[in-house]
Each structure stands twice: as structure tokens, then as C-alpha cells.
Motif scaffolding. Structure first.
Motif, mmCIF file in Angstrom:
data_model
loop_
_atom_site.group_PDB
_atom_site.id
_atom_site.type_symbol
_atom_site.label_atom_id
_atom_site.label_comp_id
_atom_site.label_asym_id
_atom_site.label_seq_id
_atom_site.Cartn_x
_atom_site.Cartn_y
_atom_site.Cartn_z
ATOM 1 N N THR A 1 0.823 -1.210 0.000
ATOM 2 C CA THR A 1 0.000 0.000 0.000
ATOM 3 C C THR A 1 0.856 1.257 0.000
ATOM 4 O OG1 THR A 1 -1.694 -1.182 1.259
ATOM 5 C CG2 THR A 1 -1.834 1.224 1.224
ATOM 6 N N HIS A 2 0.547 2.154 -0.930
ATOM 7 C CA HIS A 2 1.173 3.478 -0.940
ATOM 8 C C HIS A 2 0.452 4.352 0.076
ATOM 9 C CE1 HIS A 2 2.978 7.184 -2.313
ATOM 10 N NE2 HIS A 2 1.785 7.692 -2.564
ATOM 11 N N VAL A 3 1.212 5.029 0.914
ATOM 12 C CA VAL A 3 0.633 5.916 1.916
ATOM 13 C C VAL A 3 0.883 7.357 1.503
ATOM 14 C CG1 VAL A 3 0.557 6.566 4.348
ATOM 15 C CG2 VAL A 3 1.052 4.196 3.712
ATOM 16 N N SER A 4 -0.184 8.130 1.436
ATOM 17 C CA SER A 4 -0.057 9.538 1.063
ATOM 18 C C SER A 4 -0.774 10.403 2.087
ATOM 19 C CB SER A 4 -0.622 9.781 -0.338
ATOM 20 O OG SER A 4 -2.015 9.509 -0.362
ATOM 21 N N VAL A 5 -0.609 11.705 1.961
ATOM 22 C CA VAL A 5 -1.257 12.664 2.851
ATOM 23 C C VAL A 5 -2.131 13.582 2.017
ATOM 24 C CG1 VAL A 5 -0.917 14.552 4.495
ATOM 25 C CG2 VAL A 5 0.614 12.569 4.519
ATOM 26 N N GLY A 6 -3.406 13.679 2.378
ATOM 27 C CA GLY A 6 -4.334 14.565 1.689
ATOM 28 C C GLY A 6 -4.381 15.924 2.361
ATOM 29 N N THR A 7 -4.232 16.968 1.579
ATOM 30 C CA THR A 7 -4.260 18.325 2.124
ATOM 31 C C THR A 7 -5.568 19.041 1.826
ATOM 32 O OG1 THR A 7 -3.224 19.211 0.109
ATOM 33 C CG2 THR A 7 -1.748 18.509 1.889
ATOM 34 N N ASP A 8 -6.523 18.330 1.262
ATOM 35 C CA ASP A 8 -7.777 18.947 0.824
ATOM 36 C C ASP A 8 -8.428 19.792 1.911
ATOM 37 O OD1 ASP A 8 -7.127 16.345 -0.335
ATOM 38 O OD2 ASP A 8 -8.872 16.623 -1.617
ATOM 39 N N GLU A 9 -8.553 19.220 3.094
ATOM 40 C CA GLU A 9 -9.346 19.875 4.124
ATOM 41 C C GLU A 9 -8.580 20.976 4.837
ATOM 42 O OE1 GLU A 9 -11.386 17.074 6.603
ATOM 43 O OE2 GLU A 9 -12.560 16.318 4.910
ATOM 44 N N VAL A 10 -7.264 20.811 4.996
ATOM 45 C CA VAL A 10 -6.507 21.888 5.640
ATOM 46 C C VAL A 10 -6.374 23.094 4.716
ATOM 47 C CG1 VAL A 10 -5.219 20.335 7.147
ATOM 48 C CG2 VAL A 10 -4.259 20.960 4.928
ATOM 49 N N GLU A 11 -6.535 22.877 3.415
ATOM 50 C CA GLU A 11 -6.447 23.983 2.463
ATOM 51 C C GLU A 11 -7.794 24.644 2.198
ATOM 52 O OE1 GLU A 11 -4.673 22.185 -0.942
ATOM 53 O OE2 GLU A 11 -2.641 22.224 -0.103
ATOM 54 N N ARG A 12 -8.869 24.007 2.639
ATOM 55 C CA ARG A 12 -10.205 24.549 2.402
ATOM 56 C C ARG A 12 -10.529 25.612 3.443
ATOM 57 N NH1 ARG A 12 -14.104 19.899 2.519
ATOM 58 N NH2 ARG A 12 -12.869 19.287 0.706
ATOM 59 N N LYS A 13 -11.098 26.704 3.014
ATOM 60 C CA LYS A 13 -11.461 27.786 3.911
ATOM 61 C C LYS A 13 -12.775 27.462 4.617
ATOM 62 C CE LYS A 13 -7.961 30.262 2.529
ATOM 63 N NZ LYS A 13 -6.775 30.446 3.416
ATOM 64 N N GLY A 14 -12.852 27.861 5.872
ATOM 65 C CA GLY A 14 -14.087 27.672 6.627
ATOM 66 C C GLY A 14 -14.270 26.248 7.105
ATOM 67 N N ASN A 15 -15.491 25.908 7.470
ATOM 68 C CA ASN A 15 -15.797 24.569 7.964
ATOM 69 C C ASN A 15 -15.594 23.534 6.863
ATOM 70 O OD1 ASN A 15 -16.535 25.599 10.464
ATOM 71 N ND2 ASN A 15 -18.705 25.749 9.927
ATOM 72 N N THR A 16 -15.163 22.350 7.257
ATOM 73 C CA THR A 16 -14.940 21.278 6.294
ATOM 74 C C THR A 16 -15.941 20.162 6.546
ATOM 75 O OG1 THR A 16 -13.263 20.279 7.746
ATOM 76 C CG2 THR A 16 -12.484 21.780 6.023
ATOM 77 N N TYR A 17 -16.455 19.615 5.460
ATOM 78 C CA TYR A 17 -17.433 18.545 5.539
ATOM 79 C C TYR A 17 -16.931 17.347 4.736
ATOM 80 C CZ TYR A 17 -20.387 22.398 7.075
ATOM 81 O OH TYR A 17 -20.893 23.479 7.753
ATOM 82 N N THR A 18 -17.005 16.183 5.360
ATOM 83 C CA THR A 18 -16.482 14.974 4.737
ATOM 84 C C THR A 18 -17.157 14.686 3.411
ATOM 85 O OG1 THR A 18 -15.963 14.059 6.914
ATOM 86 C CG2 THR A 18 -16.080 12.508 5.079
ATOM 87 N N VAL A 19 -18.439 14.913 3.319
ATOM 88 C CA VAL A 19 -19.152 14.609 2.074
ATOM 89 C C VAL A 19 -18.587 15.422 0.912
ATOM 90 C CG1 VAL A 19 -21.008 16.305 2.433
ATOM 91 C CG2 VAL A 19 -21.434 14.231 1.079
ATOM 92 N N GLU A 20 -18.158 16.647 1.165
ATOM 93 C CA GLU A 20 -17.576 17.468 0.109
ATOM 94 C C GLU A 20 -16.206 16.934 -0.300
ATOM 95 O OE1 GLU A 20 -17.580 21.400 1.685
ATOM 96 O OE2 GLU A 20 -19.749 21.640 1.518
ATOM 97 N N THR A 21 -15.457 16.429 0.663
ATOM 98 C CA THR A 21 -14.160 15.827 0.351
ATOM 99 C C THR A 21 -14.327 14.596 -0.528
ATOM 100 O OG1 THR A 21 -13.221 16.632 2.436
ATOM 101 C CG2 THR A 21 -12.085 14.797 1.359
ATOM 102 N N LEU A 22 -15.255 13.733 -0.161
ATOM 103 C CA LEU A 22 -15.477 12.517 -0.948
ATOM 104 C C LEU A 22 -16.021 12.840 -2.333
ATOM 105 C CD1 LEU A 22 -17.008 10.189 1.793
ATOM 106 C CD2 LEU A 22 -14.643 10.255 0.979
ATOM 107 N N GLN A 23 -16.866 13.834 -2.402
ATOM 108 C CA GLN A 23 -17.403 14.254 -3.699
ATOM 109 C C GLN A 23 -16.279 14.718 -4.627
ATOM 110 O OE1 GLN A 23 -19.961 17.742 -3.583
ATOM 111 N NE2 GLN A 23 -21.111 17.013 -5.355
#
Length: 237
Positions: free
Chosen positions: A88-110
């Protein structure tokens, strides 16, 4: 012969700090789902939490943990996954730390679904405590449009603790690991292998007391993460 669809899982969390419970969780699902990629994703500003450490610190600790987790996965023999299981390749997702305001998991998965492709198996890894309150997540039923939900519960976890809405989703969507590996999204898989009584709150308290006494290691976090905590004087107050 066509190549099989990829298998990707996202393990998210506040990661304040990322600890050995998260590491064990990542290792377990990398094995049982025969993952091609495991993404560790620190939350930005979780809408249900306040007073967390800065995203920059939590992201840095996650990157250190990802390196160590990749090393551990490469060194272990996969006893539970299918014969075609990759390293398994292990990576780090920066999606949520780069998003402004509140973060919602459904938006990340979308956002991830088109990136991985329509046929890829995409899973979100959570703990049993999160399953119990899943129906309080923002737009929670749409999570299944983009990913599976894979849950780690302590042995003997009582599923009657979940709400009626989550129980209905379980009745409709529960499946085994093989189904998760084969299908793109929509399932719920519950694994009851690990017992992870590690609390980030307790670790922060241990860090505070450990730093005060100059502790060089903490058994609940990878050494590189502990050194980061010490070097940046986190959790001292």
C-alpha cells in the motif's frame, strides 16, 4: 485481461496529534481491503470541534506519521488480504486543511470520486464512535454516493447503540471486505479486530507532563511525531 479497479481508502481525523491508534487503524484496513493507496487526511477546521492545533502543525505531524506507516506496511506480511494485494502506498491529503471555513467529509469525498475514477473502490475509514453519530454528519446519506464506510469497532461492539437512521443504513448496506474491494461505493463494512483505547486528549495531557519532565519518547505516538511535539512545544499550556 483488464486491470482491476484501484482500491483507495481515506483515514481522516483531527490528528491532534496523530497517534498509534490511527497507525493501527491504517495498517488494519490497508491489509483487509488490500489497498493500493491509503490517504491520511487531517481535518481543516472541523465544524464539530474547536480549539484544535493549527492545520500546519497537524499536517506536519501527519506527514511524519505517513512515512513511518509506509515503512511498517512495507515490512509486514499481509495475512488477511487477497493474493493480488499490493504494497500500500501511503499519502497525505491536504484537501481539508487547504479549504477555507468549515470542512465537511461529504464534500471531500465528492471531490475525490472523479479523481480516482468511477470504478475505483473508495472507502472512508472511521471508528465505532463516529458510526454511532453518523447521522449527525453534514448530508450524511450522500456519503454513500461517493464511498464506502469502513468501521473499526472493538470486539463485541453493540450495534444497538446506533440511532434508528444509522441502523436502517446498516441493514441495507452492510457487507464484507470482499464486496468493498469489488464495488466503487455504497457499502458499510464493520471490522471488530482492534481494541484501540487511545485518546488524543490523554496524549496531549501526557505530552504536557512528559515535556515538563523532558521525556524523550511516548509509547502512544510514533517517535518522529513525539520529536515534532517537543521541538515545537505543542501542548505545553
Amino acid at each position: 485481461m483488464n486491470a482491476r479497479p484501484k482500491r483507495i481508502a481515506i483515514l481522516g481525523g483531527t490528528f491532534d496529534p496523530i497517534h498509534e491508534g490511527h497507525m493501527a487503524l491504517g495498517q488494519r484496513f490497508a491489509h483487509v481491503l488490500a489497498l493500493d493507496e491509503l490517504v491520511l487526511m487531517p481535518a481543516g477546521q472541523p465544524w464539530q470541534k474547536s480549539g484544535v492545533s493549527s492545520p500546519a502543525h497537524r499536517l506536519a505531524m501527519t506527514r511524519l506519521a505517513a512515512t513511518e506507516l509506509a515503512r511498517r506496511l512495507a515490512a509486514t506480511t499481509n495475512e488477511n488480504a487477497t493474493p493480488d494485494a499490493p504494497v500500500t502506498h501511503v499519502s497525505v491529503g491536504t484537501d481539508e486543511v487547504e479549504r477555507k471555513g468549515n470542512t465537511y467529509t461529504v464534500e471531500t469525498l465528492q471531490a475525490w470520486r472523479p479523481m480516482v475514477g468511477a470504478d475505483a473502490s473508495l472507502s472512508l475509514v472511521i471508528g465505532a464512535d463516529q458510526l454511532v453519530g453518523l447521522d449527525r454528519w453534514h448530508d450524511w446519506l450522500h456519503l454513500f454516493d461517493y464511498a464506502h464506510i469502513c468501521v473499526e469497532a472493538r470486539p463485541g461492539f453493540d450495534l444497538t447503540n446506533v440511532s434508528p437512521a444509522v441502523a436502517a443504513a446498516l441493514a441495507q448496506r452492510r457487507c464484507d471486505a470482499e464486496a468493498i474491494r469489488r464495488r466503487p461505493c455504497g457499502g458499510i463494512f464493520i471490522d471488530q479486530t482492534l481494541d484501540l483505547p487511545i485518546s488524543a486528549t490523554e496524549i496531549r495531557d501526557l505530552a504536557h507532563r512528559g515535556l515538563a519532565y523532558g521525556a524523550k519518547a511516548c509509547e502512544h505516538v510514533p517517535d518522529t511525531v513525539w520529536h515534532y511535539v517537543r521541538d515545537h512545544h505543542l501542548y505545553e499550556d
